[in-house]
Write a protein that holds these residues in place. Sequence first.
Motif, PDB file in Angstrom:
ATOM      1  N   ASP A  85       0.853  -1.192   0.000  1.00 54.01           N
ATOM      2  CA  ASP A  85       0.000   0.000   0.000  1.00 54.01           C
ATOM      3  C   ASP A  85       0.888   1.240   0.000  1.00 54.01           C
ATOM      4  O   ASP A  85       2.007   1.221   0.504  1.00 54.01           O
ATOM      5  CB  ASP A  85      -0.967  -0.005   1.189  1.00 54.01           C
ATOM      6  CG  ASP A  85      -0.329  -0.539   2.472  1.00 54.01           C
ATOM      7  OD1 ASP A  85       0.905  -0.669   2.529  1.00 54.01           O
ATOM      8  OD2 ASP A  85      -1.086  -0.825   3.424  1.00 54.01           O
ATOM      9  N   CYS A 120       1.944   4.886   9.157  1.00 53.86           N
ATOM     10  CA  CYS A 120       1.546   3.474   9.229  1.00 53.86           C
ATOM     11  C   CYS A 120       2.574   2.594   8.524  1.00 53.86           C
ATOM     12  O   CYS A 120       2.379   1.389   8.385  1.00 53.86           O
ATOM     13  CB  CYS A 120       0.146   3.287   8.643  1.00 53.86           C
ATOM     14  SG  CYS A 120      -0.669   1.765   9.178  1.00 53.86           S
ATOM     15  N   GLU A 131      -5.253   2.724   1.238  1.00 48.52           N
ATOM     16  CA  GLU A 131      -5.566   1.650   2.184  1.00 48.52           C
ATOM     17  C   GLU A 131      -6.258   2.212   3.412  1.00 48.52           C
ATOM     18  O   GLU A 131      -7.128   1.580   3.978  1.00 48.52           O
ATOM     19  CB  GLU A 131      -4.291   0.905   2.599  1.00 48.52           C
ATOM     20  CG  GLU A 131      -4.557  -0.371   3.403  1.00 48.52           C
ATOM     21  CD  GLU A 131      -5.025  -0.136   4.834  1.00 48.52           C
ATOM     22  OE1 GLU A 131      -5.946  -0.829   5.275  1.00 48.52           O
ATOM     23  OE2 GLU A 131      -4.493   0.766   5.510  1.00 48.52           O
ATOM     24  N   GLU A 132      -5.849   3.428   3.809  1.00 47.38           N
ATOM     25  CA  GLU A 132      -6.321   3.988   5.076  1.00 47.38           C
ATOM     26  C   GLU A 132      -7.780   4.408   5.047  1.00 47.38           C
ATOM     27  O   GLU A 132      -8.422   4.475   6.086  1.00 47.38           O
ATOM     28  CB  GLU A 132      -5.464   5.200   5.480  1.00 47.38           C
ATOM     29  CG  GLU A 132      -4.010   4.860   5.746  1.00 47.38           C
ATOM     30  CD  GLU A 132      -3.795   4.070   7.041  1.00 47.38           C
ATOM     31  OE1 GLU A 132      -4.781   3.809   7.754  1.00 47.38           O
ATOM     32  OE2 GLU A 132      -2.639   3.719   7.301  1.00 47.38           O
ATOM     33  N   HIS A 137       2.252  -6.386   6.597  1.00 44.22           N
ATOM     34  CA  HIS A 137       2.200  -5.113   7.322  1.00 44.22           C
ATOM     35  C   HIS A 137       3.208  -5.149   8.460  1.00 44.22           C
ATOM     36  O   HIS A 137       3.356  -6.176   9.125  1.00 44.22           O
ATOM     37  CB  HIS A 137       0.804  -4.850   7.884  1.00 44.22           C
ATOM     38  CG  HIS A 137       0.513  -3.391   8.099  1.00 44.22           C
ATOM     39  ND1 HIS A 137       1.156  -2.639   9.049  1.00 44.22           N
ATOM     40  CD2 HIS A 137      -0.339  -2.539   7.464  1.00 44.22           C
ATOM     41  CE1 HIS A 137       0.711  -1.387   8.997  1.00 44.22           C
ATOM     42  NE2 HIS A 137      -0.191  -1.294   8.032  1.00 44.22           N
TER      43      HIS A 137
END
Length: 390
Positions: free
Chosen positions: A76, A101, A135-136, A162
């Motif tokens: 991402d 992130c 993605e967020e 992740h």
Amino acid sequence: MSALPEISARRDELVALRHDLHAHPELAFQEQRTSDRVAEFLAAQGIAVHRGLAGTGVVGILKRGDSPRAIGLRADMDALPVREQNLFPHRSRHDGRMHACGHDGHTAMLLGAAQHLAAHPDFDGTVVFIFQPAEESDGGARVMIEQGLFQQFPVSAVFGMHNWPGLPAGQFAVHNGPVMACADQFDILLRGHGAHAAMPHQGRDPLLAGAALVQALQSVVSRRLDPLESAVVSITQFFAGGEAYNVIPAEARIGGTVRAFKPEIEDAIEAAMEDLCAGIAAAHGVQATLDYRRGYPPTLNTQAEAALCRDVLIDMVGSANVRTDAAPSMGAEDFSYMLREKPGCYVWIGNGLAEGGCMLHNPLYDFNDAILPLGSSYWVRLVQKLLSKG
Ligand code: NI
């Protein structure tokens, strides 16, 4: 740690790339610069590049040998609307935007793998590198799928990764089944009858009904679900009244989020909420309307692919460094949309202990550069295993 030596040798290059992405964070569906960098990097390795899915999405296609097998690896690219508090040289140049992130690290790790795989054709089949926007929020993965990702680039399985603060660097976690929860949202509108606060009997108070409903909604998880299931109902908003102290308002609105790991649990929660809205509204003589919206689905690894990833990781870092007992997270992830279409597995790579605020979405967060070669090496070894020659 045991990253591939050729990738470790390029560590500085990966770090420079990651720092450049970190310094130029872009929000959902606005990842123009990031998307350009990714596309240029892939093209420079001789990898075919497709652009435009979900706007800023980039797909790299690398085929070796004759095998029709194909797998998807996904990273991402988007950042968050967070004002970075770090002071290091690669801190965000964009005020109010931050890679909080680690998606900068995810993108760099997958690019590192693409570079290695393009230079070492020791596999047989097609690797589809998927770099997704948003993605967020707003589900960039979902949009790429809707716009034909898997029709244009058919794969038999998809894989995601992740970083995970709190999990030591050098370790991974693989879940057999649920990894991340769903993220549903709801609004409840309570319509009563406004009145003078000194003569409440002349009205129907939506605020009191709302207060009762907030309490009652706590019983959904505790009384309506099997105690062995996991779920959260959190009320995060309650709006009612204006500036006056002497007016009972006509309306109140309650909002919140629901997390769970199974679609049938989401259904049960929604049904229980409907019951409570109707019952509490009737008890208070008001009307309640529930607007329940499904968000990201739960992220569910498939058994065979989870076992495969686990084996690849154990070969790479040893079984002591591969956690298979980590509890899933109540956070959500839009890779879930890809896992709804294809079998696959989403692993966590340890980002190190979360000291000094180095937690996801924190203004002091940073991706751990030390794990870049390890993450890239995992992708390479996964391809070598899944698309092994002969
Ligand atoms: Ni993330």
